[in-house]
Design a protein around this motif. Structure first.
Motif, PDB file in Angstrom:
ATOM      1  N   LEU A  90      -3.816   0.669  -3.170  1.00  0.00           N
ATOM      2  CA  LEU A  90      -3.373  -0.710  -2.957  1.00  0.00           C
ATOM      3  C   LEU A  90      -2.769  -1.240  -4.245  1.00  0.00           C
ATOM      4  O   LEU A  90      -3.378  -1.138  -5.315  1.00  0.00           O
ATOM      5  CB  LEU A  90      -4.560  -1.587  -2.550  1.00  0.00           C
ATOM      6  CG  LEU A  90      -4.318  -3.091  -2.491  1.00  0.00           C
ATOM      7  CD1 LEU A  90      -3.405  -3.436  -1.317  1.00  0.00           C
ATOM      8  CD2 LEU A  90      -5.641  -3.847  -2.376  1.00  0.00           C
ATOM      9  N   THR A 138      10.169  -7.031   6.429  1.00  0.00           N
ATOM     10  CA  THR A 138       8.917  -7.364   5.743  1.00  0.00           C
ATOM     11  C   THR A 138       9.178  -7.770   4.304  1.00  0.00           C
ATOM     12  O   THR A 138       8.568  -8.722   3.791  1.00  0.00           O
ATOM     13  CB  THR A 138       7.949  -6.165   5.775  1.00  0.00           C
ATOM     14  OG1 THR A 138       7.715  -5.780   7.135  1.00  0.00           O
ATOM     15  CG2 THR A 138       6.626  -6.520   5.119  1.00  0.00           C
ATOM     16  N   THR A 194       0.849  -1.195   0.000  1.00  0.00           N
ATOM     17  CA  THR A 194       0.000   0.000   0.000  1.00  0.00           C
ATOM     18  C   THR A 194       0.882   1.242   0.000  1.00  0.00           C
ATOM     19  O   THR A 194       2.036   1.216   0.454  1.00  0.00           O
ATOM     20  CB  THR A 194      -0.924   0.038   1.234  1.00  0.00           C
ATOM     21  OG1 THR A 194      -0.119  -0.011   2.426  1.00  0.00           O
ATOM     22  CG2 THR A 194      -1.894  -1.134   1.227  1.00  0.00           C
ATOM     23  N   CYS A 217       3.952   1.195   2.322  1.00  0.00           N
ATOM     24  CA  CYS A 217       3.587   0.352   3.469  1.00  0.00           C
ATOM     25  C   CYS A 217       3.309  -1.079   3.013  1.00  0.00           C
ATOM     26  O   CYS A 217       3.223  -1.371   1.821  1.00  0.00           O
ATOM     27  CB  CYS A 217       2.352   0.921   4.171  1.00  0.00           C
ATOM     28  SG  CYS A 217       2.544   2.613   4.774  1.00  0.00           S
ATOM     29  N   ASP A 218       3.145  -1.957   4.002  1.00  0.00           N
ATOM     30  CA  ASP A 218       2.770  -3.335   3.718  1.00  0.00           C
ATOM     31  C   ASP A 218       1.251  -3.427   3.585  1.00  0.00           C
ATOM     32  O   ASP A 218       0.542  -2.411   3.574  1.00  0.00           O
ATOM     33  CB  ASP A 218       3.306  -4.290   4.782  1.00  0.00           C
ATOM     34  CG  ASP A 218       2.795  -3.940   6.179  1.00  0.00           C
ATOM     35  OD1 ASP A 218       1.782  -3.210   6.302  1.00  0.00           O
ATOM     36  OD2 ASP A 218       3.414  -4.396   7.155  1.00  0.00           O
ATOM     37  N   ASP A 219       0.726  -4.649   3.508  1.00  0.00           N
ATOM     38  CA  ASP A 219      -0.714  -4.807   3.326  1.00  0.00           C
ATOM     39  C   ASP A 219      -1.507  -4.458   4.581  1.00  0.00           C
ATOM     40  O   ASP A 219      -2.739  -4.359   4.532  1.00  0.00           O
ATOM     41  CB  ASP A 219      -1.048  -6.237   2.874  1.00  0.00           C
ATOM     42  CG  ASP A 219      -0.534  -7.281   3.851  1.00  0.00           C
ATOM     43  OD1 ASP A 219       0.219  -6.917   4.768  1.00  0.00           O
ATOM     44  OD2 ASP A 219      -0.883  -8.468   3.689  1.00  0.00           O
ATOM     45  N   GLN A 220      -0.811  -4.266   5.705  1.00  0.00           N
ATOM     46  CA  GLN A 220      -1.474  -3.848   6.941  1.00  0.00           C
ATOM     47  C   GLN A 220      -1.351  -2.336   7.155  1.00  0.00           C
ATOM     48  O   GLN A 220      -1.652  -1.843   8.235  1.00  0.00           O
ATOM     49  CB  GLN A 220      -0.875  -4.590   8.134  1.00  0.00           C
ATOM     50  CG  GLN A 220      -1.002  -6.099   8.054  1.00  0.00           C
ATOM     51  CD  GLN A 220      -2.439  -6.564   7.986  1.00  0.00           C
ATOM     52  OE1 GLN A 220      -3.288  -6.055   8.730  1.00  0.00           O
ATOM     53  NE2 GLN A 220      -2.717  -7.522   7.107  1.00  0.00           N
ATOM     54  N   ARG A 221      -0.862  -1.627   6.128  1.00  0.00           N
ATOM     55  CA  ARG A 221      -0.702  -0.166   6.143  1.00  0.00           C
ATOM     56  C   ARG A 221       0.350   0.290   7.150  1.00  0.00           C
ATOM     57  O   ARG A 221       0.309   1.413   7.631  1.00  0.00           O
ATOM     58  CB  ARG A 221      -2.044   0.530   6.422  1.00  0.00           C
ATOM     59  CG  ARG A 221      -3.159   0.108   5.485  1.00  0.00           C
ATOM     60  CD  ARG A 221      -4.425   0.890   5.733  1.00  0.00           C
ATOM     61  NE  ARG A 221      -5.534   0.343   4.960  1.00  0.00           N
ATOM     62  CZ  ARG A 221      -6.768   0.859   4.924  1.00  0.00           C
ATOM     63  NH1 ARG A 221      -7.032   1.940   5.647  1.00  0.00           N
ATOM     64  NH2 ARG A 221      -7.716   0.307   4.210  1.00  0.00           N
ATOM     65  N   GLN A 222       1.302  -0.595   7.418  1.00  0.00           N
ATOM     66  CA  GLN A 222       2.437  -0.247   8.262  1.00  0.00           C
ATOM     67  C   GLN A 222       3.647   0.009   7.365  1.00  0.00           C
ATOM     68  O   GLN A 222       3.814  -0.662   6.337  1.00  0.00           O
ATOM     69  CB  GLN A 222       2.738  -1.380   9.248  1.00  0.00           C
ATOM     70  CG  GLN A 222       1.607  -1.682  10.212  1.00  0.00           C
ATOM     71  CD  GLN A 222       1.251  -0.492  11.094  1.00  0.00           C
ATOM     72  OE1 GLN A 222       2.153   0.205  11.597  1.00  0.00           O
ATOM     73  NE2 GLN A 222      -0.033  -0.245  11.280  1.00  0.00           N
TER      74      GLN A 222
END
Length: 264
Positions: free
Chosen positions: A191, A236, A122, A225-230
């Motif tokens: 995304l 990762t 993301t 970010c990653d798929d968790q929005r972090q």
């Protein structure tokens, strides 16, 4: 010579007499049938009905005899046809159901194999800000992304649009990015995702997805970010690479097993 002529004459006369007799008999039967159909003749309706009923009963009996000779197929009460894929007839003419291979079904993808893998990243806008549709449209076009299935944008290999390399969707539900509304769009993020197996090697596809995501994040001045929005970290990224590596091994084993079964 005279005997041959007399014999020939007798044969011709015999043929003529037989033809006349047949024709006369057919005419008599036709007149009799016409009298049965004539409503003015005596008992015509009842005679015709009796003949019709006799013929109908004979045809019905023939159909019943044919049905009695045809083997019946019986469905067991506990069979659910919707949950079965293959049907074979047993010696007793019953239906034997072979269970279908389990499949996973998603709303946007009718059939997804169990070993499919989705890699997602993301790009989030800085706190208390939003990405504008104008900036997003420019970024999508600069990365050769095209509007398509699911009303989102896709990156393809040149002109081949059968299977996308990766796709870009709005992070807000329902995820669509409509070209006629994108200029007025404001969103906190987008995304990016790729499904494996894809049109190229999994590791190479992930490198392309990651490189495009980094460039798009810079252009939008957003946070990758990653798929968790972090925020995306090196650990990762390595975890995603490990998942792709394990997936490739699983896929190779599936293909090898299928090849062995074919050869056997």
């Amino acid at each position: 010579m005279l005997e041959i002529i007399i014999l020939t004459i007798l044969v011709v006369v015999g043929f003529i007499a037989a033809g006349w007799y047949t024709h006369n008999r057919n005419q008599q039967q036709a007149r009799a049938f016409e009298r049965e159909l004539d409503p003015d003749s005596n008992n015509a309706g009842s005679q015709f009905r009796r003949r019709f009923d006799a013929v109908f009963e004979q045809e019905l009996q023939n159909e019943q005899d044919a049905d009695a000779d045809t083997p019946k197929i019986r469905l067991d009460d506990d069979i659910d046809l919707q949950d079965s894929a293959n049907f074979t007839l047993t010696a007793e003419q019953d239906i034997a159901v072979e269970p279908a291979e389990p499949i996973t079904q998603e709303e946007d993808d009718p059939v997804v194999r169990e070993w499919d893998l989705v890699i997602a990243l993301t790009i989030m806008a800085p706190a208390e800000t939003m990405f504008t549709g104008k900036a997003l449209k420019h970024v999508l076009e600069s990365h050769d992304l095209h509007f398509g299935d699911m009303q989102i944008y896709h990156r393809y290999i040149s002109a081949n649009r059968k299977q996308p390399l990766f796709s870009v969707a709005n992070i807000l539900d329902p995820g669509t990015l409509l070209p006629d509304q994108i200029l007025s769009l404001q969103t906190p993020g987008i995304l990016l995702f790729a499904r494996l197996p894809g049109p190229m090697n999994g590791m190479a596809l992930f490198d392309l997805l990651l490189e495009s995501a980094e460039q798009m994040a810079d252009q939008l001045e957003g946070v990758l970010c990653d798929d968790q929005r972090q925020p995306l970290t090196d650990s990762t990224i390595e975890s995603l690479r490990s998942r792709i590596f394990e997936f490739n091994l699983t896929l190779q084993n599936e293909q090898k097993s299928a090849g062995d079964d074919y050869l056997n």
